[in-house]
Design a protein around this motif. Sequence first.
Motif, mmCIF file in Angstrom:
data_model
loop_
_atom_site.group_PDB
_atom_site.id
_atom_site.type_symbol
_atom_site.label_atom_id
_atom_site.label_comp_id
_atom_site.label_asym_id
_atom_site.label_seq_id
_atom_site.Cartn_x
_atom_site.Cartn_y
_atom_site.Cartn_z
ATOM 1 N N PHE A 102 0.879 -1.165 0.000
ATOM 2 C CA PHE A 102 0.000 0.000 0.000
ATOM 3 C C PHE A 102 0.920 1.221 0.000
ATOM 4 N N VAL A 103 1.030 1.856 -1.167
ATOM 5 C CA VAL A 103 1.959 2.961 -1.365
ATOM 6 C C VAL A 103 1.169 4.201 -1.770
ATOM 7 N N VAL A 104 1.565 5.342 -1.258
ATOM 8 C CA VAL A 104 0.958 6.617 -1.661
ATOM 9 C C VAL A 104 1.997 7.402 -2.452
ATOM 10 N N VAL A 105 1.615 7.820 -3.655
ATOM 11 C CA VAL A 105 2.495 8.600 -4.522
ATOM 12 C C VAL A 105 1.927 10.010 -4.621
ATOM 13 N N LEU A 106 2.753 11.004 -4.337
ATOM 14 C CA LEU A 106 2.302 12.392 -4.343
ATOM 15 C C LEU A 106 2.901 13.118 -5.540
ATOM 16 N N PRO A 133 8.307 13.482 -5.569
ATOM 17 C CA PRO A 133 9.322 13.845 -6.558
ATOM 18 C C PRO A 133 10.384 14.768 -5.967
ATOM 19 N N LYS A 134 11.566 14.756 -6.573
ATOM 20 C CA LYS A 134 12.649 15.602 -6.087
ATOM 21 C C LYS A 134 12.443 17.068 -6.459
ATOM 22 N N ALA A 158 10.250 7.966 0.110
ATOM 23 C CA ALA A 158 11.227 7.891 -0.978
ATOM 24 C C ALA A 158 11.078 9.130 -1.848
ATOM 25 N N ARG A 159 12.192 9.664 -2.318
ATOM 26 C CA ARG A 159 12.154 10.828 -3.205
ATOM 27 C C ARG A 159 12.781 10.423 -4.537
ATOM 28 N N VAL A 160 12.019 10.564 -5.619
ATOM 29 C CA VAL A 160 12.442 10.031 -6.919
ATOM 30 C C VAL A 160 12.576 11.141 -7.953
ATOM 31 N N ASN A 162 11.748 10.816 -11.272
ATOM 32 C CA ASN A 162 10.677 10.805 -12.269
ATOM 33 C C ASN A 162 9.495 9.982 -11.760
ATOM 34 N N ILE A 163 8.366 10.646 -11.533
ATOM 35 C CA ILE A 163 7.179 9.960 -11.005
ATOM 36 C C ILE A 163 6.639 8.959 -12.015
ATOM 37 N N VAL A 164 6.597 9.323 -13.298
ATOM 38 C CA VAL A 164 6.036 8.430 -14.311
ATOM 39 C C VAL A 164 6.835 7.132 -14.391
ATOM 40 N N SER A 165 8.161 7.232 -14.431
ATOM 41 C CA SER A 165 9.008 6.031 -14.462
ATOM 42 C C SER A 165 8.799 5.189 -13.213
ATOM 43 N N THR A 166 8.597 5.861 -12.094
ATOM 44 C CA THR A 166 8.363 5.142 -10.839
ATOM 45 C C THR A 166 7.042 4.383 -10.879
ATOM 46 N N LEU A 167 6.011 4.985 -11.455
ATOM 47 C CA LEU A 167 4.724 4.287 -11.591
ATOM 48 C C LEU A 167 4.880 3.050 -12.471
ATOM 49 N N GLU A 168 5.644 3.178 -13.538
ATOM 50 C CA GLU A 168 5.884 2.028 -14.411
ATOM 51 C C GLU A 168 6.598 0.917 -13.644
ATOM 52 N N TYR A 169 7.549 1.299 -12.810
ATOM 53 C CA TYR A 169 8.270 0.298 -12.006
ATOM 54 C C TYR A 169 7.335 -0.376 -11.007
ATOM 55 N N LEU A 170 6.469 0.395 -10.391
ATOM 56 C CA LEU A 170 5.526 -0.189 -9.430
ATOM 57 C C LEU A 170 4.590 -1.183 -10.119
#
Length: 253
Positions: A102-106, A133-134, A158-160, A162-170
């Motif tokens: 259960f992850v929350v992405v902002l 995001p950073k 976690a601070r990333v 690229n949010i879009v790339s992170t969503l693809e990874y998830l």
Amino acid sequence: MRETEDFQWQLEGRNPVMEALRAGKTIEKILVAKGSREGAIRDILKMARERGIVIQEVDKKRLDNMSLTGAHQGLIALVVPYTYVSVDDILYRARRADEPPFVVVLDCIEDPRNLGAIIRTAECCGVHGIIIPKRRAVGITPTVVKASAGAVEYVSVARVTNIVSTLEYLKEQGLWVVGAEAGGTPYNIQDMRGPIALVIGSEGKGLRKLVKENCDYLVGIPMKGKINSLNSSVAAAILMYEVVRQRDQSPLA
């Protein structure tokens, strides 16, 4: 790869300092206003002494000048900078608990009080971690810690880049990506019981176009009044608790 903020860090107020002590955070020094010994401050100083932390009595005016939140409550702790985790650390936390992630992405939350409020609710809901995001977004600051009432000590962030790339990874890791969007399926009839990444948009602008396009589905919160949107932290709280509600009952009602 873990990273830390690059500014001198401080915690302000009784709840944030107490939770930092309970969580075992490294505190270099606690500054306390002269004459402050009542209630929670007495308990905090007792715990600090037991751990060998330096305690310094100072004039309240000095704390007023140092304060970044305007609400130090007679207490400021100087600590090591906040340590972010990786996305994999968050997923590992879920596996270790034997729970569906259960992850929350902002997506570009800019108000530190909103971020703090979201972290506070996330801790209450058992969220395994938050991803931010950073750039074009607030990080973990003393104001965020204050607004979280100390919950930041228990929620992995976690601070990333690229949010879009992170969503693809998830997605590759088996999570469903659910975006909060006004025109989406009503949240209470959308099944959100599996491994999930809940994506919350920024204040006023919502989800960015590419972020929205990379969500598996969108959920909305029906509005009955004349105002057609909610504060991002309020919307996040409603949706997080819906995930909790659905996970706590089966089959979905």
